[in-house]
Design a protein around this motif. Structure first.
Motif, mmCIF file in Angstrom:
data_model
loop_
_atom_site.group_PDB
_atom_site.id
_atom_site.type_symbol
_atom_site.label_atom_id
_atom_site.label_comp_id
_atom_site.label_asym_id
_atom_site.label_seq_id
_atom_site.Cartn_x
_atom_site.Cartn_y
_atom_site.Cartn_z
ATOM 1 N N LEU A 7 0.858 -1.179 0.000
ATOM 2 C CA LEU A 7 0.000 0.000 0.000
ATOM 3 C C LEU A 7 0.895 1.230 0.000
ATOM 4 C CD1 LEU A 7 -2.462 -1.257 2.717
ATOM 5 C CD2 LEU A 7 -2.975 -0.984 0.276
ATOM 6 N N TYR A 8 0.480 2.261 -0.721
ATOM 7 C CA TYR A 8 1.282 3.468 -0.872
ATOM 8 C C TYR A 8 0.483 4.692 -0.449
ATOM 9 C CZ TYR A 8 3.948 0.448 -4.024
ATOM 10 O OH TYR A 8 4.674 -0.582 -4.566
ATOM 11 N N ARG A 9 1.201 5.657 0.117
ATOM 12 C CA ARG A 9 0.646 6.979 0.404
ATOM 13 C C ARG A 9 1.600 8.012 -0.189
ATOM 14 N NH1 ARG A 9 -0.731 5.564 6.437
ATOM 15 N NH2 ARG A 9 -2.897 4.962 6.200
ATOM 16 N N ILE A 24 5.707 7.777 -13.683
ATOM 17 C CA ILE A 24 6.550 7.332 -12.577
ATOM 18 C C ILE A 24 6.279 5.865 -12.278
ATOM 19 C CG2 ILE A 24 6.972 7.602 -10.100
ATOM 20 C CD1 ILE A 24 6.495 10.665 -10.587
ATOM 21 N N ALA A 25 4.999 5.494 -12.254
ATOM 22 C CA ALA A 25 4.635 4.095 -12.000
ATOM 23 C C ALA A 25 5.206 3.183 -13.079
ATOM 24 C CB ALA A 25 3.119 3.949 -11.926
ATOM 25 N N LYS A 40 2.136 -7.729 -10.779
ATOM 26 C CA LYS A 40 0.912 -8.409 -11.210
ATOM 27 C C LYS A 40 -0.281 -7.475 -11.246
ATOM 28 C CE LYS A 40 2.714 -12.387 -11.853
ATOM 29 N NZ LYS A 40 2.756 -12.951 -13.180
ATOM 30 N N ALA A 41 -0.283 -6.440 -10.401
ATOM 31 C CA ALA A 41 -1.390 -5.492 -10.367
ATOM 32 C C ALA A 41 -0.896 -4.165 -9.817
ATOM 33 C CB ALA A 41 -2.531 -6.020 -9.508
ATOM 34 N N LEU A 42 -1.467 -3.089 -10.342
ATOM 35 C CA LEU A 42 -1.188 -1.731 -9.870
ATOM 36 C C LEU A 42 -2.487 -0.959 -9.950
ATOM 37 C CD1 LEU A 42 0.468 0.832 -9.178
ATOM 38 C CD2 LEU A 42 1.062 0.961 -11.606
ATOM 39 N N TYR A 43 -2.914 -0.424 -8.819
ATOM 40 C CA TYR A 43 -4.164 0.350 -8.765
ATOM 41 C C TYR A 43 -3.950 1.617 -7.968
ATOM 42 C CZ TYR A 43 -6.387 -4.043 -10.102
ATOM 43 O OH TYR A 43 -6.740 -5.190 -10.752
ATOM 44 N N TRP A 44 -4.593 2.694 -8.391
ATOM 45 C CA TRP A 44 -4.713 3.892 -7.574
ATOM 46 C C TRP A 44 -6.009 3.725 -6.794
ATOM 47 C CZ3 TRP A 44 -1.753 3.900 -11.802
ATOM 48 C CH2 TRP A 44 -0.548 4.586 -11.735
ATOM 49 N N LEU A 45 -6.025 4.215 -5.568
ATOM 50 C CA LEU A 45 -7.130 3.943 -4.663
ATOM 51 C C LEU A 45 -7.794 5.215 -4.157
ATOM 52 C CD1 LEU A 45 -5.271 1.339 -2.407
ATOM 53 C CD2 LEU A 45 -6.768 0.842 -4.358
ATOM 54 N N ALA A 51 -2.395 4.143 -3.475
ATOM 55 C CA ALA A 51 -2.123 3.140 -4.509
ATOM 56 C C ALA A 51 -1.855 1.794 -3.854
ATOM 57 C CB ALA A 51 -0.934 3.561 -5.369
ATOM 58 N N LEU A 52 -1.882 0.758 -4.698
ATOM 59 C CA LEU A 52 -1.652 -0.611 -4.251
ATOM 60 C C LEU A 52 -0.959 -1.365 -5.372
ATOM 61 C CD1 LEU A 52 -3.972 -3.077 -2.550
ATOM 62 C CD2 LEU A 52 -3.348 -3.574 -4.888
ATOM 63 N N THR A 53 0.026 -2.183 -5.007
ATOM 64 C CA THR A 53 0.613 -3.100 -5.987
ATOM 65 C C THR A 53 0.604 -4.507 -5.415
ATOM 66 O OG1 THR A 53 2.875 -2.752 -5.189
ATOM 67 C CG2 THR A 53 2.167 -1.427 -7.090
ATOM 68 N N ILE A 54 0.547 -5.463 -6.332
ATOM 69 C CA ILE A 54 0.749 -6.866 -6.004
ATOM 70 C C ILE A 54 1.899 -7.327 -6.881
ATOM 71 C CG2 ILE A 54 -0.237 -9.186 -5.989
ATOM 72 C CD1 ILE A 54 -3.018 -7.796 -5.727
ATOM 73 N N VAL A 55 2.961 -7.821 -6.246
ATOM 74 C CA VAL A 55 4.138 -8.265 -6.987
ATOM 75 C C VAL A 55 4.484 -9.690 -6.603
ATOM 76 C CG1 VAL A 55 5.033 -5.904 -7.150
ATOM 77 C CG2 VAL A 55 5.863 -7.406 -5.335
ATOM 78 N N GLU A 56 5.212 -10.362 -7.486
ATOM 79 C CA GLU A 56 5.699 -11.717 -7.236
ATOM 80 C C GLU A 56 7.188 -11.781 -7.544
ATOM 81 O OE1 GLU A 56 1.810 -14.456 -8.380
ATOM 82 O OE2 GLU A 56 3.592 -14.524 -9.639
#
Length: 98
Positions: A7-9, A24-25, A40-45, A51-56
């Motif tokens: 999670l990002y702020r 930048i993303a 795997k996923a990048l979303y602004w919230l 923002a949120l990322t899911i990585v592997e």
């Protein structure tokens, strides 16, 4: 593969350059790829996080290095968690003898 949810702020500095957020993303995704981390996923919230990322990755150090590199830019603060899938939880429960 280890999964990490982050999670990002935005910092005040990050908000000053919000118009460049997508570029930048994209740069961070390229940096992740170089380090062997698959985004795997990048979303602004909406809400308390921006923002949120899911990585592997098979390399936990690579994920941590990526997060440190992102944080060092001063644009965002991160909060990362290790994620586990259904098969992982089944394996954990089996080890409990349940």
């Amino acid at each position: 593969m280890a999964v990490h949810v982050t999670l990002y702020r935005y910092t005040d500095e990050g908000m000053k350059g919000i118009k460049n957020a997508a570029d930048i993303a994209r740069g961070w995704e390229q940096e992740a790829q170089k380090r062997g981390v698959a985004v795997k996923a990048l979303y602004w919230l909406e809400g308390p996080y921006d923002a949120l990322t899911i990585v592997e990755s098979d390399d936990e150090d690579a994920v941590m290095g990526l997060l440190l590199a992102i944080g060092a830019q001063g644009l965002m603060r991160t909060e990362s968690m290790r994620g586990f899938g259904v098969e992982d939880i089944r394996r954990f429960i089996q080890k409990l003898g349940a």
